[in-house]
Design a protein around this motif. Structure first.
Motif, PDB file in Angstrom:
ATOM      1  N   LYS A   2      -7.535  11.284  13.907  1.00 52.20           N
ATOM      2  CA  LYS A   2      -8.038   9.961  14.216  1.00 52.20           C
ATOM      3  C   LYS A   2      -7.918   9.056  12.991  1.00 52.20           C
ATOM      4  O   LYS A   2      -8.082   9.495  11.865  1.00 52.20           O
ATOM      5  N   SER A   3      -7.648   7.767  13.267  1.00 54.48           N
ATOM      6  CA  SER A   3      -7.566   6.831  12.153  1.00 54.48           C
ATOM      7  C   SER A   3      -8.975   6.574  11.619  1.00 54.48           C
ATOM      8  O   SER A   3      -9.958   6.709  12.319  1.00 54.48           O
ATOM      9  N   CYS A   6     -11.051   0.994  12.513  1.00 55.12           N
ATOM     10  CA  CYS A   6     -10.831   0.298  13.777  1.00 55.12           C
ATOM     11  C   CYS A   6     -11.149  -1.173  13.575  1.00 55.12           C
ATOM     12  O   CYS A   6     -12.051  -1.526  12.826  1.00 55.12           O
ATOM     13  N   HIS A   9     -14.882  -1.329  17.186  1.00 54.96           N
ATOM     14  CA  HIS A   9     -15.289   0.033  17.520  1.00 54.96           C
ATOM     15  C   HIS A   9     -15.688   0.126  18.987  1.00 54.96           C
ATOM     16  O   HIS A   9     -16.270  -0.801  19.542  1.00 54.96           O
ATOM     17  N   ARG A  10     -15.392   1.261  19.598  1.00 59.90           N
ATOM     18  CA  ARG A  10     -15.826   1.549  20.958  1.00 59.90           C
ATOM     19  C   ARG A  10     -16.774   2.743  20.883  1.00 59.90           C
ATOM     20  O   ARG A  10     -16.370   3.838  20.495  1.00 59.90           O
ATOM     21  N   ASN A  12     -19.363   5.885  21.666  1.00 61.18           N
ATOM     22  CA  ASN A  12     -19.417   7.003  22.610  1.00 61.18           C
ATOM     23  C   ASN A  12     -20.671   6.880  23.467  1.00 61.18           C
ATOM     24  O   ASN A  12     -21.455   5.949  23.326  1.00 61.18           O
ATOM     25  N   CYS A  20     -17.887   5.947  16.936  1.00 59.46           N
ATOM     26  CA  CYS A  20     -16.718   5.324  17.559  1.00 59.46           C
ATOM     27  C   CYS A  20     -15.858   6.414  18.199  1.00 59.46           C
ATOM     28  O   CYS A  20     -15.600   7.456  17.590  1.00 59.46           O
ATOM     29  N   VAL A  21     -15.401   6.173  19.407  1.00 62.30           N
ATOM     30  CA  VAL A  21     -14.561   7.137  20.121  1.00 62.30           C
ATOM     31  C   VAL A  21     -13.193   7.218  19.465  1.00 62.30           C
ATOM     32  O   VAL A  21     -12.593   8.294  19.401  1.00 62.30           O
ATOM     33  N   ARG A  22     -12.691   6.109  18.936  1.00 65.96           N
ATOM     34  CA  ARG A  22     -11.342   6.070  18.368  1.00 65.96           C
ATOM     35  C   ARG A  22     -11.266   6.682  16.970  1.00 65.96           C
ATOM     36  O   ARG A  22     -10.396   7.494  16.690  1.00 65.96           O
ATOM     37  N   CYS A  23     -12.192   6.264  16.081  1.00 69.23           N
ATOM     38  CA  CYS A  23     -12.076   6.702  14.684  1.00 69.23           C
ATOM     39  C   CYS A  23     -13.166   7.681  14.253  1.00 69.23           C
ATOM     40  O   CYS A  23     -13.073   8.258  13.174  1.00 69.23           O
TER      41      CYS A  23
END
Length: 189
Positions: A2-3, A6, A9-10, A12, A20-23
């Protein structure tokens, strides 16, 4: 992998440990990371060096501000005010998030101060405009008379009678109201 950064942020679905779900970065209120909160602090006062300590209590993050000869530690959290954050210092070395929120609430309640603490003494007393007695509706009943009682009855009964007649007309309709009026006329005459 994962990066680590972001743009937005999104979060969880975990309420107790938002990330964050992404990072994978832990999130505070308003889906901000501690690094974004630190950027808000630096925007307000760019000359003062501010560093995150890594300690977090609920939505509060500890920050150390380095001065000329000392370091000053306080707690911040995201907010919707013009600065973008709320700050509070706490005397305890290891406060909980509830203690920090309570201390902030107490500080906000006592923020304006009174005239004695600010040194301004020429302000008028707040309660002076309301010191005269107010006229009361119940003063009429102290001087009871038949005319007062009839006037009170009519002012209450007339609107209620009209409301009940409208409701009865709505329920019975035109035919029902005409039949009821015929019964009343036949009974009275």
């Amino acid at each position: 992998m994962k990066s680590t950064r972001c743009a937005t942020h999104r979060p969880n679905a975990d309420f107790w440990h938002p990330a964050c779900v992404r990072c994978g970065v832990r999130l505070l209120d308003q889906n901000l990371s501690p690094a974004q909160l630190l950027e808000r602090l630096r925007t307000v006062d760019p000359e003062t060096p501010v560093v995150l300590t890594g300690r977090q209590r609920g939505t509060w993050v500890e920050v150390v501000e380095e001065g000329d000869f000392a370091a000053y530690a306080y707690w911040v959290r995201p907010a919707s005010n013009t600065a973008g954050f709320e700050a509070i210092e706490h005397p305890s070395d290891n406060p909980t998030g509830e203690e920090l929120s309570r201390a902030f609430f107490v500080e906000m309640l006592s923020a304006p101060g009174d005239a004695r603490s600010t040194g301004v003494t020429d302000l008028p007393e707040i309660g002076t405009a309301w010191s005269r007695p107010k006229p009361s509706r119940w003063e009429r009943f102290k001087r009871w008379s038949r005319a007062n009682a009839e006037r009170e009855f009519v002012t209450i009964a007339a609107p209620m009678t009209c409301i009940w007649l409208v409701a009865l007309g709505w329920v019975l309709g035109w035919d029902g109201m005409s039949a009821l009026a015929g019964l009343l006329v036949g009974w009275l005459f």
